[in-house]
Each structure stands twice: as C-alpha cells, then as structure tokens.
Design a protein around this motif. Structure first.
Motif, PDB file in Angstrom:
ATOM      1  N   LYS A 238      26.931  71.442  31.301  1.00 17.47           N
ATOM      2  CA  LYS A 238      27.342  70.536  30.223  1.00 17.47           C
ATOM      3  C   LYS A 238      26.840  70.997  28.851  1.00 17.47           C
ATOM      4  O   LYS A 238      27.613  71.100  27.904  1.00 17.47           O
ATOM      5  CB  LYS A 238      26.835  69.108  30.487  1.00 17.47           C
ATOM      6  CG  LYS A 238      27.319  68.527  31.801  1.00 17.47           C
ATOM      7  CD  LYS A 238      26.764  67.139  32.023  1.00 17.47           C
ATOM      8  CE  LYS A 238      25.252  67.092  32.157  1.00 17.47           C
ATOM      9  NZ  LYS A 238      24.720  67.837  33.321  1.00 17.47           N
ATOM     10  N   SER A 239      25.530  71.258  28.776  1.00 15.65           N
ATOM     11  CA  SER A 239      24.989  71.657  27.473  1.00 15.65           C
ATOM     12  C   SER A 239      25.608  72.970  27.012  1.00 15.65           C
ATOM     13  O   SER A 239      25.896  73.141  25.830  1.00 15.65           O
ATOM     14  CB  SER A 239      23.476  71.843  27.528  1.00 15.65           C
ATOM     15  OG  SER A 239      22.907  70.862  28.318  1.00 15.65           O
ATOM     16  N   SER A 240      25.818  73.867  27.959  1.00 16.62           N
ATOM     17  CA  SER A 240      26.409  75.160  27.599  1.00 16.62           C
ATOM     18  C   SER A 240      27.805  74.964  27.000  1.00 16.62           C
ATOM     19  O   SER A 240      28.147  75.570  25.986  1.00 16.62           O
ATOM     20  CB  SER A 240      26.528  76.063  28.820  1.00 16.62           C
ATOM     21  OG  SER A 240      25.338  76.083  29.539  1.00 16.62           O
TER      22      SER A 240
ATOM     23  N   ASP B  34      34.361  81.852  36.377  1.00 13.54           N
ATOM     24  CA  ASP B  34      34.323  83.296  36.087  1.00 13.54           C
ATOM     25  C   ASP B  34      33.771  84.100  37.254  1.00 13.54           C
ATOM     26  O   ASP B  34      34.078  85.266  37.423  1.00 13.54           O
ATOM     27  CB  ASP B  34      33.503  83.567  34.819  1.00 13.54           C
ATOM     28  CG  ASP B  34      32.169  82.840  34.829  1.00 13.54           C
ATOM     29  OD1 ASP B  34      31.173  83.431  35.208  1.00 13.54           O
ATOM     30  OD2 ASP B  34      32.151  81.638  34.468  1.00 13.54           O
TER      31      ASP B  34
HETATM   32  P1  GDP Z   1      23.391  71.170  32.161  1.00 14.08           P
HETATM   33  O1  GDP Z   1      22.096  70.829  32.845  1.00 14.08           O
HETATM   34  O2  GDP Z   1      24.562  70.541  32.850  1.00 14.08           O
HETATM   35  O3  GDP Z   1      23.386  70.887  30.698  1.00 14.08           O
HETATM   36  O4  GDP Z   1      23.617  72.736  32.406  1.00 14.08           O
HETATM   37  P2  GDP Z   1      23.338  73.949  31.402  1.00 14.08           P
HETATM   38  O5  GDP Z   1      24.292  73.923  30.261  1.00 14.08           O
HETATM   39  O6  GDP Z   1      21.877  73.991  31.092  1.00 14.08           O
HETATM   40  O7  GDP Z   1      23.775  75.204  32.292  1.00 14.08           O
HETATM   41  C1  GDP Z   1      23.107  75.614  33.440  1.00 14.08           C
HETATM   42  C2  GDP Z   1      23.324  77.109  33.670  1.00 14.08           C
HETATM   43  O8  GDP Z   1      24.700  77.377  33.939  1.00 14.08           O
HETATM   44  C3  GDP Z   1      22.950  77.983  32.474  1.00 14.08           C
HETATM   45  O9  GDP Z   1      22.156  79.042  32.925  1.00 14.08           O
HETATM   46  C4  GDP Z   1      24.270  78.490  31.938  1.00 14.08           C
HETATM   47  O10 GDP Z   1      24.159  79.802  31.396  1.00 14.08           O
HETATM   48  C5  GDP Z   1      25.134  78.489  33.183  1.00 14.08           C
HETATM   49  N1  GDP Z   1      26.564  78.314  32.867  1.00 14.08           N
HETATM   50  C6  GDP Z   1      27.128  77.354  32.088  1.00 14.08           C
HETATM   51  N2  GDP Z   1      28.454  77.519  32.004  1.00 14.08           N
HETATM   52  C7  GDP Z   1      28.760  78.617  32.750  1.00 14.08           C
HETATM   53  C8  GDP Z   1      29.996  79.320  33.073  1.00 14.08           C
HETATM   54  O11 GDP Z   1      31.110  78.986  32.646  1.00 14.08           O
HETATM   55  N3  GDP Z   1      29.887  80.408  33.900  1.00 14.08           N
HETATM   56  C9  GDP Z   1      28.697  80.841  34.388  1.00 14.08           C
HETATM   57  N4  GDP Z   1      28.717  81.908  35.180  1.00 14.08           N
HETATM   58  N5  GDP Z   1      27.527  80.215  34.102  1.00 14.08           N
HETATM   59  C10 GDP Z   1      27.548  79.121  33.293  1.00 14.08           C
END
Ligand code: GDP
Length: 332
Positions: free
Chosen positions: A22-24, A129
């Motif tokens: 999500k944050s990403s 991906d």
């Molecule tokens: P949140 O806890 O839901 O906010 O998740 P984060 O945004 O912190 O993401 C968790 C991990 O997933 C990070 O290491 C990102 O780099 C990875 N990530 C996020 N989007 C993608 C994607 O589209 N592809 C891949 N391979 N990794 C992703």
C-alpha cells in the motif's frame, strides 16, 4: 454534478494486509518515488490521510490502513471511514499466500457496503511483476472466483468487485488508478465526448487528459487504449517536466504552468504533442506525421520545395490543432 474543480473530494481508501504494498503504491503514484526505493519503506502502522489536493487535480485522499486493523473494535468508526468514501482499493499481494487477504477482503467489503452502498470496490492483484503470464492469469481467475464465491455464500452477491493486475515496476499501477479515478468523475462522459470531438477534427490518433502530478489519465477518447501509447504519453510528461526543471525554472516558478507545451517528433513517424490545460491537467496527443504530409511522386525532384511544404503543412496542422485545442480548453 458540480464544476470540475468542485470542493467535494471523492475519497479513495487504500486497504490490505501488512506488506501488501500500500505505502509503495501511494509513494510511487503520488510522490514520484522510484519503485526500488520502496524496498526501504517502513511498514504502515497507522492510518495515513494523504491529502494530495494541493498538487493534483484529482482531489482525493488515501487512507492507508495498517493491515491488522480490527473492524469489530468498537473504536473503529466505520460510518466515518466508509461514509464519505468513493472507492475502496483493496491490495492483495499476489506473490504471497492470499487466503488471509481474501478473508480480510470479504470482511472489509461486506462491512463497508453496509455503511455505504455507493462505494466502488476495486481489488488490486498486486506485485504481479514476479509472475509469469500464465500464472498471472491463473492467479487472477482464482482470486476472482474465490472472492465472488465468498460473497455469494454470505448472500452479498449484489456487491460488485472490479479486479486489476498491478505492479509498481511498470505502468500497470498508473493505468489501474486511472480506471479507479475515472469512475469517481461524474463529468467523465462529457470529457470523453469533448476528446472525441477534438481528435476527429484535428486528425489526432489518440488523446489523453492527464493529471500531471500523478500521471493518472482522467479521460481519453473512446478508441481503445493500448499500454504502449499510454506509456509513451507518461514518458513525455516526465521529459517535459525534467527539461523544465533543468532549463525552465526561475525562482519559485512551477515546472508546469500555463505556457507549457511541447512537440516531440519520433523517428517512426509519430508526433507527440503536449499542451497545458490548467494548473493540474495536460492534454497529450499522439499524431501520425503522414496525416499532414502528402508525399508527392515528385519528391526527389523537388526535395527542397517538398520539404518546405511539409514544414508549412506541419505548422498549418499544428495551427488547426491549437485552435481546436483552445475550444477544448474553454469547454473544460
Ligand atoms: P504496506 O505495509 O502495505 O504499506 O507495504 P509496503 O508498501 O511497505 O511494501 C512491502 C514490500 O513490498 C516492500 O518491500 C515493497 O518494495 C514491495 N512491493 C510493493 N509493491 C511491489 C510490486 O509491485 N512488486 C514487487 N515485486 N514488490 C513490491
């Protein structure tokens, strides 16, 4: 429906389990973070209201929930959270076991629907991906079936879920967000109609109306969108903003303003044309060069003459497009 710059802010909620991405997504789409940098993001553990209305046309908020939030906790004010929400984006990590995510999706969707039946439910099957094409399709089918079966089993089958395959490593995340945002713009049919009129009167192949900051397209003409054209137009926005930042900036001026316009001629006979529409929006068009070049059989004999004619023709057509563009901008 109010004016295009109305005060109402359609709110988008971004939800999903921890580490689902999500944050990403939020950083890459709205804050220009490069996908590799997201590896170092700290995991979300609070609700983040990211109000991006100051920089972007699309006035919405992203509420990034920590994955482990408990809806049945009495302190969780679901009326407040789902009440004014336009779309709920639920992110599922497709590279991980998604059974728990599906349970959470079901719980979230049925809870939200009770509060607000107008919410659009969008499921991002994310991080694709890492998956082969076959596996991608298989995963989508499986998630689609299981999520809908869960809804049928609990007599909630009137709830409609839309699915998108996404990744922050390509344009799919922007494309998916474009679709989500477009559903929240009540003026969409009018915008599409204006774009149709514009392209048919200007010999344009394809036109996108972009939110410059996020590179979300908020409308396009009704011919089908192919990913390559969309990516080309996104790249053009990056080029224009980068060049403006390097060469065009005076103190405190924005990289994108009412004077912004650009024409890029590619060596495959395609022309990309960008014009500023307002502070947030730009029109990006794809044209075929041969639409305004009539190559005569005497080209070799009169090469200079023909070359000059081509130039005039180019300017003439850009003149026509500019005139049509002004009508379009007034209409918007
Ligand atoms: P949140 O806890 O839901 O906010 O998740 P984060 O945004 O912190 O993401 C968790 C991990 O997933 C990070 O290491 C990102 O780099 C990875 N990530 C996020 N989007 C993608 C994607 O589209 N592809 C891949 N391979 N990794 C992703």
């Amino acid at each position: 429906t109010g004016p295009l710059t109305g005060d109402q802010k359609p709110r988008i909620l971004l939800m999903g389990l921890r580490r689902s991405g999500k944050s990403s997504i939020q950083k890459v789409v709205f804050h220009k973070m490069s996908p590799n940098e997201t590896l170092f993001l700290e995991s979300t553990n609070k609700i983040i209201k990211d109000d991006i209305c100051n920089s972007s046309f699309v006035q919405f908020q992203i509420w990034d929930f920590p994955g482990q939030i408990d809806f049945f906790d009495p302190t969780f004010d679901s009326d407040m959270i789902f009440g004014g929400c336009g779309a709920l984006v639920f992110v599922i990590d497709a590279q991980d076991d998604y059974m728990e995510a599906l349970n959470k999706l079901h719980m979230t969707v049925s809870k939200a629907y009770k509060v607000n039946q107008a919410i659009k439910f969008e499921v991002f099957i994310h991080k694709v991906d890492g998956l082969s094409d076959d596996y991608k399709m298989e995963t989508q089918r499986d998630i689609h079936t299981r999520a809908n079966d869960d809804l049928v089993d609990s007599a909630c089958d009137q709830i409609h879920l839309s699915f998108h395959l996404t990744s922050i490593y390509d344009h799919s995340i922007f494309e998916a967000f474009s679709k989500v945002v477009q559903k929240l713009i009540p003026q969409l049919p009018t915008l599409e109609n204006l774009l149709n009129i514009l392209i048919s009167n200007s010999a344009i192949e394809k036109a996108f109306l972009f939110d410059v900051v996020s590179k979300i397209y908020i409308a396009t003409d009704s011919s089908p969108v192919d990913m390559q054209s969309y990516e080309l137009c996104c790249d053009m926005i990056d080029v224009v903003i980068d060049v403006s930042c390097i060469y065009g900036l005076r103190e405190e001026a924005a990289a994108f303003d009412s004077q912004s316009s650009s024409l890029i001629k590619l060596n495959n006979g395609t022309i990309l044309y960008l014009r500023e529409v307002n502070k947030f929006l730009a029109l990006v068009c794809i044209l075929r060069e041969d639409n305004f070049e009539r190559q005569g059989q005497y080209e070799n004999l009169f090469i200079n003459l023909v070359f000059t004619c081509k130039l005039y023709l180019l300017f003439f057509f850009i003149g026509v497009i500019d005139y049509n563009f002004l009508c379009f901008r007034n209409a918007i």
